[in-house]
Design an enzyme around this catalytic site. Sequence first.
Site, PDB file in Angstrom:
ATOM      1  N   SER A 148      65.363  63.712 -19.809  1.00 31.14           N
ATOM      2  CA  SER A 148      64.615  64.062 -18.604  1.00 31.14           C
ATOM      3  C   SER A 148      63.770  62.860 -18.195  1.00 31.14           C
ATOM      4  O   SER A 148      63.353  62.069 -19.059  1.00 31.14           O
ATOM      5  CB  SER A 148      63.683  65.245 -18.877  1.00 31.14           C
ATOM      6  OG  SER A 148      62.757  65.406 -17.816  1.00 31.14           O
ATOM      7  N   TYR A 161      57.230  68.470 -24.645  1.00 30.47           N
ATOM      8  CA  TYR A 161      58.454  68.303 -23.845  1.00 30.47           C
ATOM      9  C   TYR A 161      58.713  66.820 -23.573  1.00 30.47           C
ATOM     10  O   TYR A 161      59.808  66.314 -23.818  1.00 30.47           O
ATOM     11  CB  TYR A 161      58.352  69.082 -22.528  1.00 30.47           C
ATOM     12  CG  TYR A 161      59.629  68.998 -21.699  1.00 30.47           C
ATOM     13  CD1 TYR A 161      60.769  69.690 -22.096  1.00 30.47           C
ATOM     14  CD2 TYR A 161      59.701  68.233 -20.540  1.00 30.47           C
ATOM     15  CE1 TYR A 161      61.952  69.614 -21.364  1.00 30.47           C
ATOM     16  CE2 TYR A 161      60.879  68.151 -19.798  1.00 30.47           C
ATOM     17  CZ  TYR A 161      61.994  68.847 -20.203  1.00 30.47           C
ATOM     18  OH  TYR A 161      63.162  68.771 -19.482  1.00 30.47           O
ATOM     19  N   LYS A 165      61.952  64.463 -25.101  1.00 29.41           N
ATOM     20  CA  LYS A 165      62.949  63.773 -24.279  1.00 29.41           C
ATOM     21  C   LYS A 165      62.884  62.260 -24.493  1.00 29.41           C
ATOM     22  O   LYS A 165      63.910  61.577 -24.428  1.00 29.41           O
ATOM     23  CB  LYS A 165      62.746  64.131 -22.802  1.00 29.41           C
ATOM     24  CG  LYS A 165      62.987  65.621 -22.498  1.00 29.41           C
ATOM     25  CD  LYS A 165      64.398  66.068 -22.844  1.00 29.41           C
ATOM     26  CE  LYS A 165      64.721  67.467 -22.351  1.00 29.41           C
ATOM     27  NZ  LYS A 165      66.060  67.927 -22.703  1.00 29.41           N
ATOM     28  N   THR A 196      67.201  74.750 -11.097  1.00 36.15           N
ATOM     29  CA  THR A 196      67.666  75.722 -12.094  1.00 36.15           C
ATOM     30  C   THR A 196      66.466  76.577 -12.504  1.00 36.15           C
ATOM     31  O   THR A 196      65.320  76.242 -12.167  1.00 36.15           O
ATOM     32  CB  THR A 196      68.187  75.009 -13.357  1.00 36.15           C
ATOM     33  OG1 THR A 196      67.054  74.406 -14.019  1.00 36.15           O
ATOM     34  CG2 THR A 196      69.218  73.942 -13.046  1.00 36.15           C
TER      35      THR A 196
HETATM   36  N1  LIG Z   1      66.057  71.664 -14.337  1.00 31.49           N
HETATM   37  C1  LIG Z   1      65.427  70.507 -14.328  1.00 31.49           C
HETATM   38  O1  LIG Z   1      64.664  70.182 -13.387  1.00 31.49           O
HETATM   39  C2  LIG Z   1      65.633  69.537 -15.463  1.00 31.49           C
HETATM   40  C3  LIG Z   1      65.073  68.259 -15.326  1.00 31.49           C
HETATM   41  C4  LIG Z   1      65.238  67.351 -16.349  1.00 31.49           C
HETATM   42  C5  LIG Z   1      65.959  67.679 -17.478  1.00 31.49           C
HETATM   43  N2  LIG Z   1      66.491  68.941 -17.584  1.00 31.49           N
HETATM   44  C6  LIG Z   1      67.231  69.248 -18.816  1.00 31.49           C
HETATM   45  O2  LIG Z   1      68.505  69.742 -18.491  1.00 31.49           O
HETATM   46  C7  LIG Z   1      68.971  70.598 -19.540  1.00 31.49           C
HETATM   47  C8  LIG Z   1      69.522  71.884 -18.931  1.00 31.49           C
HETATM   48  O3  LIG Z   1      68.437  72.569 -18.316  1.00 31.49           O
HETATM   49  P1  LIG Z   1      68.602  73.535 -17.051  1.00 31.49           P
HETATM   50  O4  LIG Z   1      67.884  72.906 -15.942  1.00 31.49           O
HETATM   51  O5  LIG Z   1      70.025  73.926 -16.882  1.00 31.49           O
HETATM   52  O6  LIG Z   1      67.691  74.746 -17.551  1.00 31.49           O
HETATM   53  P2  LIG Z   1      68.002  76.297 -17.768  1.00 31.49           P
HETATM   54  O7  LIG Z   1      68.734  76.846 -16.616  1.00 31.49           O
HETATM   55  O8  LIG Z   1      66.684  76.862 -18.154  1.00 31.49           O
HETATM   56  O9  LIG Z   1      68.994  76.303 -19.037  1.00 31.49           O
HETATM   57  C9  LIG Z   1      68.552  76.011 -20.326  1.00 31.49           C
HETATM   58  C10 LIG Z   1      69.680  76.253 -21.287  1.00 31.49           C
HETATM   59  O10 LIG Z   1      69.234  75.971 -22.620  1.00 31.49           O
HETATM   60  C11 LIG Z   1      69.527  77.099 -23.440  1.00 31.49           C
HETATM   61  N3  LIG Z   1      68.540  77.267 -24.497  1.00 31.49           N
HETATM   62  C12 LIG Z   1      67.192  77.271 -24.391  1.00 31.49           C
HETATM   63  N4  LIG Z   1      66.655  77.551 -25.588  1.00 31.49           N
HETATM   64  C13 LIG Z   1      67.673  77.744 -26.451  1.00 31.49           C
HETATM   65  C14 LIG Z   1      67.759  78.070 -27.819  1.00 31.49           C
HETATM   66  N5  LIG Z   1      66.669  78.271 -28.570  1.00 31.49           N
HETATM   67  N6  LIG Z   1      68.976  78.200 -28.385  1.00 31.49           N
HETATM   68  C15 LIG Z   1      70.093  78.016 -27.648  1.00 31.49           C
HETATM   69  N7  LIG Z   1      70.089  77.701 -26.352  1.00 31.49           N
HETATM   70  C16 LIG Z   1      68.881  77.567 -25.754  1.00 31.49           C
HETATM   71  C17 LIG Z   1      69.463  78.278 -22.506  1.00 31.49           C
HETATM   72  O11 LIG Z   1      70.152  79.364 -23.099  1.00 31.49           O
HETATM   73  P3  LIG Z   1      69.842  80.907 -22.680  1.00 31.49           P
HETATM   74  O12 LIG Z   1      69.548  80.900 -21.208  1.00 31.49           O
HETATM   75  O13 LIG Z   1      71.113  81.606 -23.011  1.00 31.49           O
HETATM   76  O14 LIG Z   1      68.672  81.315 -23.484  1.00 31.49           O
HETATM   77  C18 LIG Z   1      70.161  77.703 -21.284  1.00 31.49           C
HETATM   78  O15 LIG Z   1      71.551  77.742 -21.461  1.00 31.49           O
HETATM   79  C19 LIG Z   1      67.776  70.806 -20.474  1.00 31.49           C
HETATM   80  O16 LIG Z   1      67.927  69.995 -21.619  1.00 31.49           O
HETATM   81  C20 LIG Z   1      66.601  70.349 -19.649  1.00 31.49           C
HETATM   82  O17 LIG Z   1      65.523  69.884 -20.457  1.00 31.49           O
HETATM   83  C21 LIG Z   1      66.354  69.868 -16.609  1.00 31.49           C
END
Ligand SMILES: NC(=O)c1ccc[n+]([C@@H]2O[C@H](COP(=O)([O-])OP(=O)(O)OC[C@H]3O[C@@H](n4cnc5c(N)ncnc54)[C@H](OP(=O)(O)O)[C@@H]3O)[C@@H](O)[C@H]2O)c1
Length: 268
Positions: A148, A161, A165, A196
């Site tokens: 991130s 967090y 990262k 998301t």
């Molecule tokens: N969205 C943003 O703005 C953003 C920005 C920078 C980086 N990211 C990174 O992108 C990646 C994907 O995030 P996203 O935006 O798609 O967020 P999201 O929609 O909240 O999805 C998060 C995913 O991680 C899984 N997860 C969380 N805790 C878990 C656990 N204890 N065991 C197994 N799975 C777990 C969730 O599973 P369940 O839903 O089934 O619990 C879900 O599939 C993450 O690493 C996040 O840090 C996101």
Amino acid sequence: MNKVSTSRHELRSVLITGATGGIGMELAKRYAKPGRVLMLWGRNKERLDAIAKLCCARGAEVFPRQIDLSNGEAALAALREDQARSGLDLVILGAGLSDIKSPDQQTEDPAGVLRLALVNYATPVTLATAAAQSMLSQGYGKIVLIGSVAGFYELPFAASYSSSKAGLACFAHAANLAWRPKNIQLTLVVPGFVDTPMSQRLEGPRPFLVSAGSAACKIMKAVKSGQAELIFPWQFRVMRIAERLLPAFLRKHILQSLDVGQKEHAGG
Ligand SMILES: NC(=O)c1ccc[n+]([C@@H]2O[C@H](COP(=O)([O-])OP(=O)(O)OC[C@H]3O[C@@H](n4cnc5c(N)ncnc54)[C@H](OP(=O)(O)O)[C@@H]3O)[C@@H](O)[C@H]2O)c1
């Protein structure tokens, strides 16, 4: 063993953690096709079943797995089981959680900090290493870690967090030095705000917001070309260069005056 170029090798088996999340679901949908095995990991059963069904309908052979990645040993055993059954050509370690300390808290919750450190850092680097071991013996493979832009900054309201990262990025850079010469291509993905559930929980603006579908397309393109690092959207690449000109005291002052909140805290 014959060396096969990773870039030209067909990705027959793809494992995605966080396949129930915004970015992971979009990746799973796009990677689904006849002749491909998808190993989809998530915690939420309803979403896992839905994405598995959709990917099956697109012709992929799908093995969904409901798993909590805060248990690193269980995750390692699961990866080895998936690898033994289907092999691993591409492993995308996308699962992650975020949390922000509310202004009335002096510190983050220690139990939450531990869970976040396990899910965002300890388990992904463990799985990446196990995947690389298996890929080294097959002579090729691709691994994706999702970091991130938060990892660029020492965020006082999200110390766990941002540091998870930053640690992931350091691991990715080091592992690339070790593995790339051996035909394992690791891609570190560094997104800004992606639309998301994770970023939808934030209160306040989400500058340069990107859709989850567009994020998935950028990631797939970077995987295809074997890019070592993908920072998007481009505005964060520019900011990264510009902020190097900031004096340290000013950077510290800006970070301390940031006021970011979230609607609810990260669940277990
Ligand atoms: N969205 C943003 O703005 C953003 C920005 C920078 C980086 N990211 C990174 O992108 C990646 C994907 O995030 P996203 O935006 O798609 O967020 P999201 O929609 O909240 O999805 C998060 C995913 O991680 C899984 N997860 C969380 N805790 C878990 C656990 N204890 N065991 C197994 N799975 C777990 C969730 O599973 P369940 O839903 O089934 O619990 C879900 O599939 C993450 O690493 C996040 O840090 C996101």
